[in-house]
Design a protein around this motif. Structure first.
Motif: not given
Length: 400
Positions: A75, A79, A82, A84, A94, A96, A166
């Motif tokens: 992850l 980044r 990702w 938003n 986010f 992903y 996170h």
């Protein structure tokens, strides 16, 4: 001839009087501000005090296994990919691939809980709450259903070059109730059909809510945007960042009362869930105006369910609302008048009826179903811009 006498008061006396009145007024305002400052500081301190999560140990909530560690590394390495989804008071969200990543920016909203096993480290309440009720996707650590499992949780440096917590959960492509309402509206169905189709799903959601309450906690932030759609038959309770134990001081605070929340936080959750469901049905329907028009008459199953629940809401449980929902099933005859043993809405809620006639039913129904909880005034009087939000969380005790 009579003589007239005129009493002359020096202009200087008037000036002194004005100065004295101004001084008295200034002292009064100063003491009033002083009083409001402390009572709202106390109210905010109650809201942001920790949630008691005594079930958690270092092994349950702190150490990721090898599989989740690899997932975390992947992850972070991607980044830049990702997408938003949005930004709120706590941080950003986010997407992903098949995951939702929620970041918590330090300083935006106080972290209320201490992270176990690490000295002087605080973390968002949503992390341990999600682990307890949703469990880990890699390790089956929860016996609860109806909550999002956790794919990963970690602290990493964000794009803003600061360390942020996170929390990673699965992506539910159905979105939340607001998104579902937008899609349902395209089908152009009447509200009775929408209610009949989704009522069993709402009742399953109430079962999930009942499990949360039986565990000794309240959600405290149930609304359409925090109810997620797993599939057509299952809705998920999400965003557990406001989770608090039933006896939490926030539930008896000035801020709680000023927002007109019920003293029993469990009954408050139940009524907020019902309001969210009714708004979903209304916003999904092609004949929303018909629901608005009927709402204050209380003759349809859905409006009868709302008003009979409202009349006895102070200690209403999720199980009791489920039972009422079954009794007031939408397949009942649309215009049958069931004697519920309570006053009709027009009698019990006269001011709402007046408001309805004066300003329009749509806005009156919106007011009756609103779930907003604000604290702007409290922050203003508590001078949080100068002194910050009062924090009572004290960390530094290691778990054994």
């Amino acid at each position: 001839m009579g003589r007239s006498f005129r009493v002359s008061i020096p202009q200087r006396s008037f000036c002194h009087l004005r100065y004295r009145l101004a001084l008295v007024l200034f002292i009064f305002v100063l003491f009033k501000q002083y009083h409001l400052f402390f009572i709202y500081r106390k109210a905010l301190a109650a809201k942001y005090s920790p949630t008691e999560l005594l079930q958690f140990t270092k092994e349950q909530t702190w150490m990721p296994d090898e599989e989740s560690a690899h997932f975390q590394d992947r992850l972070v390495a991607n980044r830049a990919a990702w997408r938003n989804l949005g930004e709120g008071r706590e941080g950003k969200t986010f997407v992903y691939q098949d995951s939702v990543i929620k970041t918590f920016t330090p300083g935006r909203s106080p972290f209320r809980n201490c992270a176990p096993g690490v000295t002087d480290k605080v973390w968002p309440t949503e992390v341990p709450a999600s682990l307890y009720f949703g469990g880990s996707e890699h390790n089956a650590t929860s016996s609860f259903h109806g909550f999002l499992p956790v794919q990963a949780y970690f602290m990493a440096v964000s794009s803003a070059s600061q360390a942020e917590w996170h929390l990673v959960t699965p992506l539910l492509k159905g979105g939340n109730l607001k998104d579902l309402a937008i899609e349902a509206r395209k089908q152009k169905q009447p509200y009775r059909d929408i209610d009949a189709h989704h009522r069993p799903t709402f009742e399953r959601l109430l079962h999930t809510l009942g499990n949360l309450h039986e565990a000794g906690y309240c959600h405290d932030d149930i609304k359409s945007s925090n109810i997620f759609v797993a599939d057509d038959a299952h809705w998920i309770l999400g965003d557990l960042g406001n989770l608090r134990q039933v006896s939490h001081p926030y539930h008896s605070s000035l801020l709680w009362r000023e927002n007109k929340q019920l003293s029993d936080c469990r009954a408050n959750d139940v009524m907020r869930a019902l309001k969210s469901y009714m708004r979903f049905v209304r916003d999904s329907a092609i004949d929303a105006d018909a629901l608005n028009a009927e709402f204050f008459d209380g003759r349809e199953p859905l409006s009868r369910l709302f008003w009979s629940s409202t009349a006895n809401c102070s200690h209403l449980s999720a199980a009791e609302l489920r039972a009422k929902s079954i009794t007031e099933h939408p397949h009942l005859h649309a215009n049958s008048m069931v004697k519920t043993g309570i006053l009709l809405p027009a009698q019990s809620y006269t001011w709402l009826s007046i408001f309805s006639r004066r300003w329009g039913r749509h806005y009156a129904v919106n007011h009756a179903l609103q779930t907003r909880m604000g604290e702007k005034l409290a922050r203003w009087w508590a001078l949080t811009g100068l002194f910050g939000v009062p924090i009572t969380t004290v960390c530094g005790v290691r778990y054994p």
